[in-house]
Design a protein around this motif. Structure first.
Motif, PDB file in Angstrom:
ATOM      1  N   SER A  90      -0.702   5.551  -4.063  1.00 16.20           N
ATOM      2  CA  SER A  90      -0.344   4.768  -5.250  1.00 16.20           C
ATOM      3  C   SER A  90       0.172   3.400  -4.806  1.00 16.20           C
ATOM      4  O   SER A  90       0.577   3.230  -3.655  1.00 16.20           O
ATOM      5  CB  SER A  90       0.761   5.500  -6.025  1.00 16.20           C
ATOM      6  N   PRO A  91       0.178   2.435  -5.716  1.00 16.56           N
ATOM      7  CA  PRO A  91       0.713   1.114  -5.359  1.00 16.56           C
ATOM      8  C   PRO A  91       2.155   1.180  -4.835  1.00 16.56           C
ATOM      9  O   PRO A  91       2.501   0.474  -3.898  1.00 16.56           O
ATOM     10  CB  PRO A  91       0.623   0.323  -6.665  1.00 16.56           C
ATOM     11  N   SER A  92       2.992   2.028  -5.421  1.00 17.00           N
ATOM     12  CA  SER A  92       4.381   2.111  -4.949  1.00 17.00           C
ATOM     13  C   SER A  92       4.441   2.701  -3.542  1.00 17.00           C
ATOM     14  O   SER A  92       5.263   2.272  -2.720  1.00 17.00           O
ATOM     15  CB  SER A  92       5.255   2.915  -5.913  1.00 17.00           C
ATOM     16  N   ASP A  93       3.567   3.665  -3.229  1.00 13.62           N
ATOM     17  CA  ASP A  93       3.520   4.220  -1.871  1.00 13.62           C
ATOM     18  C   ASP A  93       3.009   3.174  -0.875  1.00 13.62           C
ATOM     19  O   ASP A  93       3.496   3.101   0.246  1.00 13.62           O
ATOM     20  CB  ASP A  93       2.638   5.470  -1.809  1.00 13.62           C
ATOM     21  N   LEU A  94       2.043   2.380  -1.292  1.00 13.60           N
ATOM     22  CA  LEU A  94       1.547   1.314  -0.422  1.00 13.60           C
ATOM     23  C   LEU A  94       2.664   0.324  -0.108  1.00 13.60           C
ATOM     24  O   LEU A  94       2.855  -0.065   1.038  1.00 13.60           O
ATOM     25  CB  LEU A  94       0.363   0.582  -1.067  1.00 13.60           C
ATOM     26  N   ARG A  95       3.411  -0.077  -1.157  1.00 13.96           N
ATOM     27  CA  ARG A  95       4.523  -1.011  -0.942  1.00 13.96           C
ATOM     28  C   ARG A  95       5.562  -0.416   0.002  1.00 13.96           C
ATOM     29  O   ARG A  95       6.075  -1.108   0.884  1.00 13.96           O
ATOM     30  CB  ARG A  95       5.183  -1.387  -2.276  1.00 13.96           C
ATOM     31  N   LYS A  96       5.851   0.869  -0.172  1.00 10.50           N
ATOM     32  CA  LYS A  96       6.848   1.517   0.683  1.00 10.50           C
ATOM     33  C   LYS A  96       6.343   1.617   2.122  1.00 10.50           C
ATOM     34  O   LYS A  96       7.065   1.274   3.063  1.00 10.50           O
ATOM     35  CB  LYS A  96       7.174   2.917   0.160  1.00 10.50           C
ATOM     36  N   ASP A  97       5.097   2.048   2.315  1.00 12.32           N
ATOM     37  CA  ASP A  97       4.523   2.169   3.663  1.00 12.32           C
ATOM     38  C   ASP A  97       4.496   0.827   4.382  1.00 12.32           C
ATOM     39  O   ASP A  97       4.742   0.751   5.583  1.00 12.32           O
ATOM     40  CB  ASP A  97       3.091   2.708   3.606  1.00 12.32           C
TER      41      ASP A  97
ATOM     42  N   ILE B 273      -5.220  -0.056   9.875  1.00  6.40           N
ATOM     43  CA  ILE B 273      -4.730   0.680   8.700  1.00  6.40           C
ATOM     44  C   ILE B 273      -3.780  -0.191   7.878  1.00  6.40           C
ATOM     45  O   ILE B 273      -3.803  -0.145   6.648  1.00  6.40           O
ATOM     46  CB  ILE B 273      -4.088   2.036   9.090  1.00  6.40           C
ATOM     47  N   GLU B 274      -2.961  -1.018   8.530  1.00  7.55           N
ATOM     48  CA  GLU B 274      -2.087  -1.941   7.790  1.00  7.55           C
ATOM     49  C   GLU B 274      -2.918  -2.942   6.992  1.00  7.55           C
ATOM     50  O   GLU B 274      -2.597  -3.237   5.839  1.00  7.55           O
ATOM     51  CB  GLU B 274      -1.178  -2.717   8.738  1.00  7.55           C
ATOM     52  N   ALA B 275      -3.961  -3.459   7.601  1.00 12.70           N
ATOM     53  CA  ALA B 275      -4.818  -4.427   6.910  1.00 12.70           C
ATOM     54  C   ALA B 275      -5.485  -3.776   5.697  1.00 12.70           C
ATOM     55  O   ALA B 275      -5.554  -4.378   4.618  1.00 12.70           O
ATOM     56  CB  ALA B 275      -5.870  -4.981   7.864  1.00 12.70           C
ATOM     57  N   TYR B 276      -5.942  -2.546   5.857  1.00 13.76           N
ATOM     58  CA  TYR B 276      -6.583  -1.848   4.737  1.00 13.76           C
ATOM     59  C   TYR B 276      -5.589  -1.592   3.610  1.00 13.76           C
ATOM     60  O   TYR B 276      -5.874  -1.854   2.439  1.00 13.76           O
ATOM     61  CB  TYR B 276      -7.210  -0.533   5.214  1.00 13.76           C
ATOM     62  N   LYS B 277      -4.402  -1.096   3.960  1.00 15.13           N
ATOM     63  CA  LYS B 277      -3.401  -0.827   2.931  1.00 15.13           C
ATOM     64  C   LYS B 277      -2.962  -2.125   2.241  1.00 15.13           C
ATOM     65  O   LYS B 277      -2.752  -2.140   1.032  1.00 15.13           O
ATOM     66  CB  LYS B 277      -2.182  -0.124   3.543  1.00 15.13           C
TER      67      LYS B 277
END
Length: 133
Positions: free
Chosen positions: A25-32, A74-78
């Motif tokens: 989810s967008p919130s999980d992406l922001r947290k990661d 993986i950071e670039a993809y997220k």
């Protein structure tokens, strides 16, 4: 080209990591990624002021700006996925080349004000951090 068993495991692990990222989810992406709405807004401000970049950011340049290191795959993809969310579209619009998103252009201040107002008035976005600021 044959793949060794060791490489096969690495490829499978990498694929699994990207598959999980696809469903976040967008919130999980922001947290990661440790990218808050405030940091996204700061990145927008930097992009607006930077004449050399034509006011554009990429997933990799956003990681470099915020975290001061080169982005892993993986950071670039997220980050690319994060930049494609509705919250990120408050600040940036997609730049496409032959239908493929290649970068994100900083919106004007007036466009950001209007986009933020429209974003925050939607009931599904009432709890978004972006609307608390």
């Amino acid at each position: 080209m044959p793949i060794s068993p060791d490489n096969e495991r690495k490829v499978a692990a990498l694929f699994d990591e990207f598959a999980v990222a696809l469903e976040e989810s967008p919130s999980d992406l922001r947290k990661d990624l440790d990218i808050t709405p405030e940091l996204l807004e700061m990145a927008w401000e930097e992009a607006v002021e930077d004449e050399d970049s034509a006011h554009e950011v990429t997933a990799k340049s956003l990681i470099e700006l915020i975290h001061a290191h080169s982005a892993s795959a993986i950071e670039a993809y997220k980050t690319w996925r994060l930049l494609r969310t509705d919250a990120a579209h408050v600040f940036f619009k997609e730049i496409k080349d032959h239908g493929r998103v290649v970068a994100f252009k900083a919106k004007t201040e007036k466009a950001v004000e209007n986009a933020k107002k429209a974003f925050c008035t939607k009931p599904e976005n009432a709890e978004e951090e972006l609307c608390w600021v």
